[in-house]
Design a protein around this motif. Structure first.
Motif, PDB file in Angstrom:
ATOM      1  N   TRP A  44      56.792  56.535   2.950  1.00 35.32           N
ATOM      2  CA  TRP A  44      56.092  57.619   2.100  1.00 35.32           C
ATOM      3  C   TRP A  44      54.880  58.048   2.907  1.00 35.32           C
ATOM      4  N   ASP A  45      54.745  59.389   2.759  1.00 33.03           N
ATOM      5  CA  ASP A  45      53.348  60.043   3.444  1.00 33.03           C
ATOM      6  C   ASP A  45      52.225  59.664   2.562  1.00 33.03           C
ATOM      7  N   VAL A  46      51.368  58.838   2.954  1.00 36.63           N
ATOM      8  CA  VAL A  46      50.372  58.407   2.151  1.00 36.63           C
ATOM      9  C   VAL A  46      49.289  59.623   1.646  1.00 36.63           C
ATOM     10  N   ASN A  47      49.278  60.728   2.510  1.00 37.12           N
ATOM     11  CA  ASN A  47      48.482  61.794   1.770  1.00 37.12           C
ATOM     12  C   ASN A  47      49.186  62.764   0.843  1.00 37.12           C
ATOM     13  N   THR A  48      50.382  62.767   0.865  1.00 38.91           N
ATOM     14  CA  THR A  48      51.287  63.736  -0.042  1.00 38.91           C
ATOM     15  C   THR A  48      52.124  63.002  -0.989  1.00 38.91           C
ATOM     16  N   ALA A  49      52.107  61.704  -0.843  1.00 42.48           N
ATOM     17  CA  ALA A  49      53.091  61.003  -1.747  1.00 42.48           C
ATOM     18  C   ALA A  49      54.701  61.558  -1.682  1.00 42.48           C
ATOM     19  N   THR A  50      54.916  61.951  -0.478  1.00 46.68           N
ATOM     20  CA  THR A  50      56.175  62.408  -0.355  1.00 46.68           C
ATOM     21  C   THR A  50      57.245  61.748   0.524  1.00 46.68           C
ATOM     22  N   ALA A  51      58.561  61.933   0.377  1.00 40.65           N
ATOM     23  CA  ALA A  51      59.402  61.238   1.381  1.00 40.65           C
ATOM     24  C   ALA A  51      60.737  61.918   1.557  1.00 40.65           C
ATOM     25  N   THR A  52      61.468  61.526   2.573  1.00 44.42           N
ATOM     26  CA  THR A  52      62.854  61.811   2.404  1.00 44.42           C
ATOM     27  C   THR A  52      63.747  60.682   2.895  1.00 44.42           C
ATOM     28  N   VAL A  53      64.785  60.648   2.284  1.00 45.23           N
ATOM     29  CA  VAL A  53      65.832  59.638   2.353  1.00 45.23           C
ATOM     30  C   VAL A  53      67.211  60.181   2.257  1.00 45.23           C
TER      31      VAL A  53
END
Length: 434
Positions: A44-53
Motif C-alpha cells: 500500500w502507498d502510505v500517502n494515498t492508501a492505494t495499491a495494485t494487485v
C-alpha cells in the motif's frame, strides 16, 4: 477400554470440526473467488492508501478506507491473453483482509463538469454521444461474479459489457449509480437484492434485450411485476424493462417515477385508473406511438395527441405526429414538466391554441429537445401572448431559429413580448395569413 473409547470419540469430533471448518472455508472461497492465502502481498502507498494487485490475470487498482475497514476497486485491467474467446471475472470478497465495499470511480475522481466518465475497465463513457465504453476487453467478458459485501456500484462501473447476459447484484448492495450497466446490449436477466431500495432508470440504458428483472422476495422496498419494478411504500413505478413494446401498467401502480419508461422500447402505454401522479420524463420513451388512458382515471385525460391533467388543465405529454402538432384546446398551461412521447422529426409546426394562458419554466423542452430544433414554425392563436412564469436564466423561453405566426394585428404585441424575455436568435414574427 473406557479411555480408548473416549479417545476415539474425541478424535471423531476433532475430525468432524476440522471437516466443517474446511467446508466453510471452501464455501468462503467460492464466494470470494480467492483465499487470502492465495493473494500476493499488497504494498500500500502510505500517502494515498492505494495499491495494485494482480490475481488470476486480473489487475485490480485499490483504494483503502481505514475508517470503514474496507476497500474500493477503482479500476480493473486484464494481464492475460486478450485473444481468449470468453473471459470470466470473479471479484474477490477481500483484499489484504479488507472487505470490498464499492466498485468504480466516484464522481470526485474526475471533474464533475465533464460529461464523460470512466468505466471499471478504464474506458471512457459518453452517453450523450452513444459511447458505452465497449472495447476489446469488455467484449470478451461474458460472466461476472460480484461479492456480496459490495454496498455501492458507482456511475458507469460496468458499462460497455456487450456480451454479459446475466448479473446477480450483491446481497448487501444499497446504492447503484447512473449508467452502471449502460450499453450491456445482450443483458437479459438482472437479480435485484433485498437491500437495494432504488436505482436510476438509466442504470440499464441501452440494455435492449433485458426481459427479466427479478427483485428478491425479502426486499422490503421494491417488488417486480410483469417486467416493472415498483416501490412498496407508495406504489410508484420506477423502472420498466427494455424488451417490452406494449406497456400495460399494473392496476396497483399509483405513480410513475422520473424517467421510469424513458429507456424502454415501448410503443404503446396504457395508463390504468390507479395512476394519479406522473413525474418528469416518466413517459418519454422514444418509440412510443400511442398513450391510452383508462376513462375512469380521476387525474388524467387525453384529447387528440395531448395528455393533460384534469384538475389544472396542464399539459403532461404530447405524442409526436407528422406535419403539425396542435395543443389540445383543453390545455390551459404548458409547464416545464411537460414531456414528449416518441420522437418524430417530421413535425414542422407546433400550434399553441388561444386557451393556453401560461407557459412555465423550460416549457420549450417538450417540443424542442427531442427534435433538436427541427421544428421551424410555431403558431400562437391567442390575441394576447401567454403569461410566462418561472423564467430560467439557463434556458430560452421563446422559440429560436424559427418563424412565429400570430393573429392579424398582434405582431407588435408579440414582438414586445419576445424582447421582454430576452429576445430570440433568428426568430421572425409573421401573421397567420401571410
Amino acid at each position: 477400554m473406557k479411555k480408548v473409547f473416549i479417545f476415539l470419540l474425541c478424535s471423531f469430533f476433532s475430525i468432524a470440526i476440522v471437516s466443517c471448518q474446511s467446508d466453510k472455508l471452501k464455501t468462503e472461497n467460492r464466494t470470494s473467488g480467492n483465499t487470502q492465502e492465495e493473494q500476493p502481498k499488497i504494498d500500500w502507498d502510505v500517502n494515498t492508501a492505494t495499491a495494485t494487485v494482480t490475481i488470476d490475470n486480473w489487475k485490480y487498482s485499490l483504494e483503502k478506507n481505514n475508517d470503514k475497514n474496507s476497500v474500493r476497486i477503482r479500476n480493473i485491467e486484464y494481464a492475460g491473453n486478450i485473444d481468449s474467446t470468453e473471459l470470466s471475472l470473479t471479484i474477490p470478497y477481500k483484499f489484504d483482509g479488507l472487505k470490498v465495499s464499492s466498485v468504480g470511480q466516484r464522481p470526485k475522481d474526475k471533474d464533475e463538469s465533464q460529461e464523460f466518465k470512466d468505466s471499471m475497465f478504464g474506458v471512457t463513457v459518453e452517453a450523450p454521444q452513444g459511447i458505452s465504453g465497449e472495447n476489446e476487453l469488455t467484449k470478451k467478458i461474458t460472466k461476472i461474479s460480484l461479492p456480496d459485501g459490495i454496498e455501492t456500484i458507482e456511475n458507469c462501473a460496468f458499462s460497455g459489457l456487450t456480451n454479459l447476459k446475466e448479473i446477480k447484484l450483491p446481497d448487501n448492495l444499497s446504492s447503484m449509480g447512473s449508467l452502471a450497466f449502460y450499453g450491456c446490449k445482450n443483458l437479459e436477466r438482472v437479480i435485484i437484492p433485498e437491500k437495494l431500495a432504488a436505482f436510476p432508470p438509466d442504470a440499464f440504458e441501452e440494455c435492449d434485450k433485458l426481459l427479466d428483472i427479478q427483485v428478491s422476495e425479502n426486499n422490503s422496498n421494491l417488488y417486480d411485476k410483469d417486467g416493472f419494478v415498483i416501490t412498496k411504500a407508495d406504489s410508484k413505478l420506477i423502472y420498466a424493462i427494455s424488451d417490452k413494446e406494449k406497456m400495460d401498467i399494473p392496476d396497483d401502480v399509483k405513480a410513475l417515477g422520473k424517467e421510469a419508461m424513458k429507456y424502454s422500447k415501448a410503443r404503446t402505454i396504457h395508463l390504468p385508473a390507479s395512476v394519479t401522479r406522473i413525474e418528469r420524463e416518466a413517459l418519454s420513451a422514444p418509440g412510443v406511438e400511442n398513450i391510452d388512458v383508462n376513462e375512469n382515471n380521476p387525474a388524467f385525460a387525453k384529447d387528440g395527441h395531448c395528455l393533460y391533467g384534469k384538475k389544472d388543465k396542464e399539459l403532461i405529454a404530447v405524442e409526436y405526429v407528422d406535419g403539425q402538432l396542435e395543443v389540445s384546446p383543453k390545455v390551459l398551461k404548458i409547464g416545464e414538466n411537460a414531456m414528449s412521447v416518441g420522437v418524430n422529426k417530421k413535425v414542422k409546426r407546433v400550434i399553441i391554441g388561444k386557451n393556453v394562458k401560461e407557459l412555465a419554466g423550460c416549457w420549450l423542452d417538450c417540443f424542442q429537445r427531442p427534435l433538436e430544433y427541427e421544428t421551424k414554425e410555431y403558431e400562437f392563436r391567442g390575441t394576447t401572448p401567454p403569461k410566462i412564469t418561472n423564467v430560467s436564466s439557463h434556458n430560452s423561453v421563446i422559440p429560436m431559429f424559427c418563424t412565429i405566426y400570430v393573429p392579424d394585428g398582434t405582431i407588435k404585441q408579440y414582438t414586445r413580448w419576445i424582447k421582454k424575455y430576452g429576445g430570440a436568435l433568428n426568430t421572425k414574427v409573421k401573421c397567420n395569413n401571410s
